[in-house]
Design an enzyme around this catalytic site. Sequence first.
Site, mmCIF file in Angstrom:
data_model
loop_
_atom_site.group_PDB
_atom_site.id
_atom_site.type_symbol
_atom_site.label_atom_id
_atom_site.label_comp_id
_atom_site.label_asym_id
_atom_site.label_seq_id
_atom_site.Cartn_x
_atom_site.Cartn_y
_atom_site.Cartn_z
ATOM 1 C CE LYS A 172 -31.918 -28.059 15.953
ATOM 2 N NZ LYS A 172 -33.079 -27.200 15.638
ATOM 3 C CD GLU A 231 -35.847 -22.468 30.509
ATOM 4 O OE1 GLU A 231 -36.438 -21.572 31.153
ATOM 5 O OE2 GLU A 231 -36.034 -22.662 29.287
ATOM 6 C CG PHE A 237 -34.330 -17.552 17.080
ATOM 7 C CD1 PHE A 237 -34.974 -16.439 17.605
ATOM 8 C CD2 PHE A 237 -34.814 -18.819 17.392
ATOM 9 C CE1 PHE A 237 -36.096 -16.584 18.420
ATOM 10 C CE2 PHE A 237 -35.935 -18.964 18.207
ATOM 11 C CZ PHE A 237 -36.573 -17.842 18.726
ATOM 12 C CD GLN A 238 -34.905 -19.749 21.498
ATOM 13 O OE1 GLN A 238 -34.636 -20.914 21.223
ATOM 14 N NE2 GLN A 238 -35.983 -19.413 22.193
ATOM 15 C CG MET A 286 -33.763 -10.089 56.147
ATOM 16 S SD MET A 286 -33.693 -10.296 57.947
ATOM 17 C CE MET A 286 -33.252 -12.036 58.080
#
Lengths: 581, 174
Positions: free
Chosen positions: A161, A49, A111-112, A484
């Site tokens: 949802k 993502e 969940f999630q 760097m």
Amino acid sequence: MKLTGAQALIKSLETQGVEVMFGLPGGAILPVYDPLLDSSIRHILVRHEQGAGHMAEGYAQVSGKPGVAMVTSGPGATNIVTPLANAYMDSTPLVVISGQVASTSIGTDAFQECDITGITMGITKHNWLITDVNDIPQVIAEAFHVATSGRPGPVLVDFPKDIANALMEWHEPGEIILPGFNPITEPNPESIRQATELILSSKRPVLYVGGGVLKSRASEALSILVEQSGIPVVTTLMARGAFPDSHPLALGMPGMHGNYTAVTALQKADLLISLGARFDDRVTGKVSAFAPNAKVIHADIDPAEIGKVRTPDVSLIGECRRSIEELTRSLTERAATKAPGETPLLPLQISDWIKEIRAWQDEFPLNYDKEATDTVKPQFVIESLSKAADDGTILVAGVGQHQMWASQYWKFDHPYTWVNSGGLGTMGFAVPAAIGAKVGRPDKTVWAVDGDGCFQMTAQEIVTATAERIPVKIAILNNAYLGMVRQWQHMFYDERYSEVYLSPDLPNYVGWAEAMGAVGFRVDTPEDVGPTIDKANEIDDRPVVIDFRTDVTEKVFPMVAAGASNDDIMVGPFGRKGESK
Amino acid sequence: MTSAKHHIVTALVENKAGVLARVAGLFARRGYNIFSLAVAPTHDPKLSRITIVVDVDSAPLDQIVHQLDKLINVVEIRELGPSDSLERELLLATIAVDSQVRSEVIQIVAALGGAVLDVGVQCLTVELAGTPESLDTLEELLRSYEIVAIQRTGRVALPKLRSTGSQIDNLRIA
């Protein structure tokens, strides 16, 4: 017409003119991926993502349209936090849709589940949690309005949802009424008049041009102002390309790794005309020692930038393009009113200043060891890429040494041809941002310059590029180190190299590129640089990766040490004409 | 204790879920210190008023006001200068008292215009509504006794009428 919330969301995105979105499905966002099958919107399936977010940023930066990304709840949402923070720092318009657990489950550690509106509150312009299916058209319209109006930036819409599955009677969004969001676009005429007088009385003015000039699509307006006034221009890291490097009044990039002339011109100026820049610490160095004798005109659309770091003498709050246009108009009008016999006011009588600047340019050019034959200099790679590139090629960079060399040694002559992570400094930005840029401008060649450290953070998105037939080109400046950090350890930590070695051969970059469906090349010698770039430029049906084995000892110069005054700029061993140490 | 470095910022915000978190979060992430904060709905059910007393040593006031104004839910924001505004605050305190000091405490509270709200065998609960300075005075005096619990509401404030001239519209925020 009855629609599900999911259908209404997709329809709302279509209504906003969305053509492309980047994302990855999962449990909570599943309902929305179903109507996507029937939509005109092209969805690009990413491998992580974070890639979706950076692709949306790259897309937005080159196209001028908001980037759109969609992710699921929980880890999907947290994985896009870095792109949101990046877009917030660099004022990139982004609309992120995150799935959320059912509204009836919010707060139960389902969940999630995660509180993504809470997490992203400080790194978005605004975010919304949709709680009523009937709100969808209006919230999406507001989200795009907020992301793209005033100072652009990212927004997030959290989408439970059960709302996606609920039914609603479709309706177009109404008028957008946000009583607390009224960006000022027109600069105050009295301030324009005061700024005009400051400019006309200055002897050593500099236009300090920042990313706001690009955001307000003001490059043309800026060119006119420069032509009329004769004032030299520095372009910050976020503004490379806003004014052509090939113009005689272009001084290049200021700041920690800016060139001597750009840094010193700001230091010695009697007037800074800051256009869409924010006096970032990487530009100012030690603030109390920055441009100590300069008056300041500060033009910005965000009132909170005015006086945040440096108190201006005149502030121009409004769209940068409008401020530039009004300044040009006012200067021209004022110049026309001069008494007969008087010296013309425009262009400004600043030839002594320009002469001084020319002397700095002559004495302190951007330079490196051009005679080296036994090793590939990273600067030489950038110069070679730039020379071989078609006019208008887009260059994308990650973060670190390679980014600074890219900004220094690439010749930028067009706006929206440079994409990088400026404010947040996000390693791993280049590969996904280049893919997004190519999607936004398929007509242009897109080169990413990346470090070996950066590349390993997001390289998996090359799989996305191959699968979606997005032919980006990636040049890895492989010095086997986090370069760097190594440079700072060399200069400021007594050469004690702590956790910066990466190995040039692990991973095998050519093999990795080929495994992801790209063409892989490896370059070990300076003679191979040009021919390999030519080969890469001929490939247009798949991604190309070149593993350039570059000189590990090479450092980015000039450099102003962190917290030091810009007067104490170090030009490096080859930074002064006729000298090499 | 209140101090001269404190300034009052009054904001009208949309009466929506999470707005207070946005305001408080902004203070936290920008490193501004909140001295006190009071929030409640206004006569317009769509709006709430937040009165924040800020410590301007932590950041220039202008910067705080501009950053707050960038929040989409903040409809209007202004600074109220101490001399241009009426400020009030409420204090409740429970003090442990024996028979010897009970009347002393009652006298102090009465002298400052406060009241005794509740009397127990070993404690008194008192209140004072007034200027933050008068509350400071009471709090200071009560420190000579055993304070069991103390709660101040934080300041609320509105502009003084004379500072706005005869224009009633100047008083209306939003």
